[in-house]
Design a protein around this motif. Structure first.
Motif, short mmCIF file in Angstrom:
data_model
loop_
_atom_site.label_atom_id
_atom_site.label_comp_id
_atom_site.label_asym_id
_atom_site.label_seq_id
_atom_site.Cartn_x
_atom_site.Cartn_y
_atom_site.Cartn_z
N GLY A 906 0.29 -1.31 0.14
CA GLY A 906 -0.05 0.25 -0.13
C GLY A 906 0.83 1.29 -0.17
O GLY A 906 0.74 2.63 0.02
N SER A 907 2.65 1.50 0.02
CA SER A 907 3.06 2.05 0.22
C SER A 907 3.20 2.91 -1.80
O SER A 907 3.47 3.99 -1.24
N GLY A 908 3.30 2.06 -2.35
CA GLY A 908 3.30 2.08 -3.62
C GLY A 908 4.43 1.64 -3.71
O GLY A 908 5.02 1.60 -5.51
N TYR A 909 5.75 1.16 -3.39
CA TYR A 909 5.65 0.23 -3.68
C TYR A 909 6.02 -1.75 -3.69
O TYR A 909 5.70 -2.11 -4.86
N SER A 910 4.81 -1.69 -3.46
CA SER A 910 4.33 -3.36 -2.96
C SER A 910 3.66 -2.70 -3.39
O SER A 910 1.90 -2.16 -3.17
N ASP A 926 1.18 -1.16 5.32
CA ASP A 926 2.06 -0.17 5.27
C ASP A 926 1.87 0.96 6.20
O ASP A 926 0.76 0.86 6.33
N ILE A 927 2.16 1.00 7.05
CA ILE A 927 2.44 2.57 8.36
C ILE A 927 1.98 3.30 7.43
O ILE A 927 0.89 3.67 8.52
N THR A 928 1.50 3.78 6.54
CA THR A 928 0.94 4.78 5.65
C THR A 928 -0.69 4.57 5.48
O THR A 928 -1.29 5.38 5.38
N ILE A 929 -1.31 3.02 5.64
CA ILE A 929 -1.92 2.76 5.41
C ILE A 929 -3.03 2.66 7.28
O ILE A 929 -3.84 3.03 7.49
#
Length: 1011
Positions: A906-910, A926-929
């Motif tokens: 969910g960070s854009g990388y994965s 991810d922590i951003t989610i």
């Protein structure tokens, strides 16, 4: 001539002050005694025995206060931890507001509504009182601006008190008393009321106590922009409830609804009598001479070095004077961490240890709390005072005994010498040679026997010395001036050595002689040697002669010696020139340049504005390789000639090595003046031409760097380093120019080089260590796995992201991959053996997606940590296009479990494509989610979608970065399987257990599911 000299010596001795033998011996012994006493005193002062004893006493007091402050700190921290109670009160209030049982507009006026809310909140207050080490707890309800509130208005609330919180609680609450509560609440709780019980809190306005107004109004006026705990405040004055004589201090914080409405305060109290039991002042001094204070001050209370403190609680003797009814203490720092205070006419030493009760950015952060321990100076320093008195008495007793002993010894030693003196006087009166009697003192008797022989040899030796001087190969002349008799003696060749032969034979007085000698010094150049002698440069018809003039004074006689040192000076100058100058160019060499510059830099007044220019010949290697070194030498010689001819007088020029030159311009008033000289030099260089054997004209080409004094540096080595850096910047960019030093470019280059150097050090020494963060089950709260997190203590490589960036730039990804697996497994295996981690837990290890260990390294890891490899989970983050062939090799590595985790989902990388291709066992959201998911419906939907996709495919969801209780509740309710984040446990070298608050939430949610 000899008789005249002997007469002068006799007169000199005659004019010397006379002292007796007794005086000399006694004075010497007194001097020795004084020196010994001074050394003893100096030793005592150097060791500083009494001062050290004073410091030890202060340190012991400081240690005791510091230990007690830690204990009091824990009491205050435990008391002010009301966050959970505040949340429970707010949740209950919201439920009653939602059901319509209460209204904010009438909550502080309607007894029915307030009673309903207070009855609902009473069990929570009672539970909190039982779990905390406090003597009371209270809640007051109010929803209106207190500036408009009338004094005396009755405010609903509860004030519950436990007089002995350390005692075992009564099951029927018979040990509790109600100070404030309505009759309904009293009846509901079935707790007895105190003698000063009242059904409500009468509003007292802005009076002492401060448990309501200060905290409530601060939150109300600021719109509750901060969290409730940020507005929490301890009362700086003790207070008594109306109808009660027991003093207390209290901590209160506002009650704030999620929409920012402030509807009251909740807090706890500590009776000062109870606090005094936690401050045993007898531990400061067994004679009960110490006192503990809890004091407060503000940031603006420090004026002229005097710190004003307000007393809150006292344990021991109350030292505040009668003229300070508010309990204000003034103390002055001693500069070593302690303070001196004048209290009740006595001087006390006070140790202040801070009590951290507020966050740095809290509204009341300016109110500082301290635990103060005091002790009277005479008691604290009593032992060192006794030691000081004993030392002084010992020194005085030693002095008296030594003086008496010196008198006796001096008289005994002087007696035989006085007897010899009388015999000499008698012989002198009789004009006979003295016959000295024996004294039984060996040295004195031998001295008496030697006197006769010395008198006989004196004339003979004097004659021989004069003959030796006449026969010496070095020309020497001398003089003697007698200021007592006015006589002048000069050797025959003295004035001819100094270039004044016409003065030979002329009768001279002392004054006339000194005038002639002064004129010779003024007329001829004169230098002074390190020994203080004068070196005169005399111009003679046959050339320059160097004369060394030495002088000394003996009593009334001034004696001088003139020596021709021409040969020695010329030889020294030749050696110095060859030592200091380059043979090829005639410029200074490296050693001479360093020496001259060191002397100049030691005298800043001579430097002014200066510039150090370092230059490098651009074409020397081409000339040497093409035409030979003879032509290269000619090119260097032409450069040196150009430097000599085109630099101002006083400029220091040097050839450092084959093609490197240094020029120091100094003594200028501005940079522009220096730049003008540098421009003239560079133009002259460009116009200087050397004809090569090919017939081509070769202009001198130099690449140079300039460093400025004093702006760039104020010492020689720094300027040289900066000029060298600027020169090499030119040589690596565009040769043939001269550029000035730029500190910004230098710092960037230095930092980048240091980072690269430390990265090489990290690779060669595997200089990383690992912390481990637990991953917990969302169902049971037990540890399921640990994630290995790389750390480095190298100054420029603190961040793992920096390490990975350098690894990619320098092609060292494989080395990082190998270090990661070996160090992580080795460290985790040590923790397992020590029993510091769960024995069956999995280990999550971060891996570089497109880097795979060799077969040999894989076999090595499997052979050393086979069991751990079976429990290892490899985390993959997609930062670029993934090489799935490399991932397949990872999956089939020897002994590997084959379990993958997709990191940072969910960070854009994965993303979803990676999820499909990798088919991992674990998906780490991810922590951003996760951050703020409790208030974001969009983030909640993302997590639902991932859970819905993963669970049917036997994938487990790991919620990363859980940092709040609300986030924890939300991710569990949305179906997360595993939990990781600071709210549960932080990364550590030895990982800890789950936080109690997090464990309680997990148990609560599981209990609800079962119900």
């Amino acid at each position: 001539m000899f008789d005249a000299w002997k007469e002068r010596q006799r007169q000199r001795l005659k004019n010397r002050p006379e002292r007796t033998v007794f005086y000399n011996i006694f004075a010497t012994m007194m001097l020795v005694l004084v020196v010994e006493l001074l050394m003893a005193v100096a030793s005592i002062l150097a060791v500083n025995v009494t001062g050290q004893l004073d410091e030890n006493a202060k340190d012991l007091l400081t240690m005791r206060v510091r230990n007690r402050a830690s204990y009091v700190q824990e009491i205050l921290r435990n008391a002010e931890d009301l966050d959970q109670l505040s949340e429970q009160i707010t949740a209950t209030t919201q439920q009653l507001l939602k059901s319509g049982d209460i209204s904010l507009d009438t909550l502080d006026n309607s007894s029915e509504q307030s009673d309903a809310l207070l009855v609902a909140l009473a069990p929570q207050l009672l539970d909190t009182l039982r779990t905390k080490q406090v003597t009371g707890i209270f809640i007051m309800l109010n929803t209106h601006d207190l500036d408009t509130c009338e004094v005396g208005k009755k405010m609903p609330g509860i004030y519950l008190r436990d007089m002995d919180p350390d005692a075992r609680p009564s099951e029927r609450n018979s040990d509790l008393l109600l100070e404030r509560a309505s009759a309904t609440v009293v009846k509901e709780l079935a707790i007895g009321t105190d003698k000063g019980w009242q059904p409500a809190f009468p509003y007292q306005g802005d009076t002492k106590g401060g448990i309501l107004r200060t905290v409530f109004q601060t939150a109300y006026k600021s719109g509750a922009s901060l969290s409730a705990e940020s507005y929490g405040r301890w009362t700086t004055n003790s207070y008594c409830l109306a109808g009660d004589d027991r003093h207390a201090i209290a901590y209160s914080m506002p009650l704030i609804l999620p929409d920012g409405t402030v509807y009251g305060v909740v807090g706890v109290e500590l009776l000062t009598d109870y606090l005094q039991t936690k401050l045993p002042f007898t531990e400061l001094d067994e004679d009960k001479a110490g006192t503990y204070f809890i004091v407060t001050t503000t940031d603006d209370a420090l004026t002229d070095g005097v710190l004003s403190l307000r007393k809150t609680v006292t344990s021991g003797e109350d030292l505040v004077t009668a003229d300070a009814p508010l309990g204000v203490l003034n103390c002055r720092s001693d500069g070593n961490g302690g303070n001196w205070a004048e209290l009740n006419g006595k001087r006390y030493y006070m140790v202040l240890e801070p009590l951290l009760v507020y966050n740095r950015n809290a509204p009341f952060a300016a109110e500082k709390w301290f635990l103060a321990g005091t002790m009277e100076q005479s008691v604290l320093l009593a032992f060192s005072d006794r030691v000081r008195e004993v030392l002084l008495a010992t020194l005085l007793f030693t002095l008296v005994l030594s003086v008496l002993g010196s008198l006796l010894i001096s008289a005994r030693l002087a007696s035989p010498i006085n007897h010899l003196y009388r015999e000499v006087i008698d012989a002198q009166e009789k004009k006979t040679f003295p016959r000295l009697s024996r004294t039984a003192i060996r040295e004195v008797d031998r001295f008496a026997e030697t006197i006769t022989e010395l008198n006989k040899e004196l004339v003979t030796n004097s004659t021989k010395f004069l003959r030796i001087m006449d026969m010496a190969s070095v020309e020497i002349g001398g003089y003697e001036l007698r200021t007592d008799t006015g006589s002048v003696f000069v050797t025959d060749n003295f004035f001819s050595l100094l270039g004044k032969p016409e003065m030979q034979g002329e009768p001279l007085s002392v004054r006339r002689f000194e005038e002639v000698l002064k004129g010779i010094r003024e007329k001829n150049p004169c230098d002074h040697t390190a020994e203080g002698d004068e070196l005169l440069t005399i111009q003679q018809p046959d050339g320059v002669r160097y004369i060394m003039l030495r002088r000394t004074i003996e009593g009334h006689a001034k004696i001088g010696l003139a020596e021709d040192v021409t040969a020695a000076v010329l030889e020294r100058k030749r050696i110095e020139h060859e030592r200091d100058h380059d043979i090829l160019t005639g410029l200074y060499n490296r050693q001479a340049f360093n020496r001259v510059c060191t002397e100049l830099f030691a005298a800043p007044e001579r430097m002014g504005v200066a510039a150090l220019m370092m230059m490098d010949l651009d074409n020397l290697k081409h000339i040497n390789d093409t035409y030979g070194h003879d032509w290269g030498d000619q090119y260097i010689r032409r450069t040196g000639q150009c430097l000599r001819d085109n630099t101002p007088a006083g400029t220091v020029c040097a050839r450092l090595s084959g093609d490197e030159f240094l020029v120091l311009f100094h003594g200028y008033r501005s940079r522009d003046a220096v730049r003008e000289k540098i421009d003239c030099l560079t133009n002259a260089m460009q116009q200087s031409v050397a004809l090569l054997p090919s017939g081509n004209a070769l202009h001198i080409s130099l690449s140079g760097g300039i460093a400025w004094y004093p702006d760039d540096g104020q010492d020689w080595e720094t300027l040289k380093k900066y000029a060298d850096f600027a020169m090499y910047q030119v040589k690596h960019a565009d040769k043939g120019r001269v550029e000035e030093f730029d500190i910004g470019v230098y710092n960037r280059e230095a930092y980048a080089e240091r980072t690269r150097r430390e990265f090489r050090q990290l690779l060669s020494n595997a200089q990383v260590f690992y912390c481990f963060q637990p991953i917990f089950s969302a169902r049971s709260g037990r540890v399921v796995a640990y994630e290995a997190l790389m750390r480095s203590d190298l100054p420029t490589l603190r961040s793992p992201a920096t390490i990975m960036k350098l690894a990619r730039e320098q092609g060292a990804l494989y080395e990082i991959e190998r270090i990661t697996f070996t160090k992580a497994l080795e460290t985790f295996d040590s923790l397992c053996r020590a029993g510091s981690v769960s024995g069956d837990a999995m280990l999550f290890v971060n891996s570089i997606a497109n880097t795979c260990l060799s077969h040999e390294d894989g076999k090595y890891i499997n052979s050393h940590w086979h069991e751990l490899c079976r429990r290892m989970v490899v985390e993959i983050t997609e930062e670029e296009e993934i090489d799935y062939e490399a991932l397949e090799r990872k999956r089939n590595a020897p002994g590997f479990s084959g379990m993958f985790a997709l990191d940072d989902y969910g960070s854009g990388y994965s993303n979803e494509n990676t999820l499909l291709q990798l088919a991992p066992r674990f998906v780490k959201v991810d922590i951003t989610i996760i951050r703020g998911i409790d208030t974001s419906p969009d983030k909640q939907q993302i997590l639902r979608n991932v859970v819905a996709y993963a669970h049917p495919r036997s994938m487990k969801i790991v919620a990363e970065g859980v940092e709040t209780a609300a986030e924890l509740r939300t991710v569990i309710e949305l179906g997360a399987d595993l939990l990781q984040g600071y709210f549960l446990a932080r990364p550590a070298i030895v990982p800890g257990d789950i936080a109690p608050e997090a464990a309680a939430i997990i148990r609560e949610l599981q209990r609800r599911k079962k119900d």
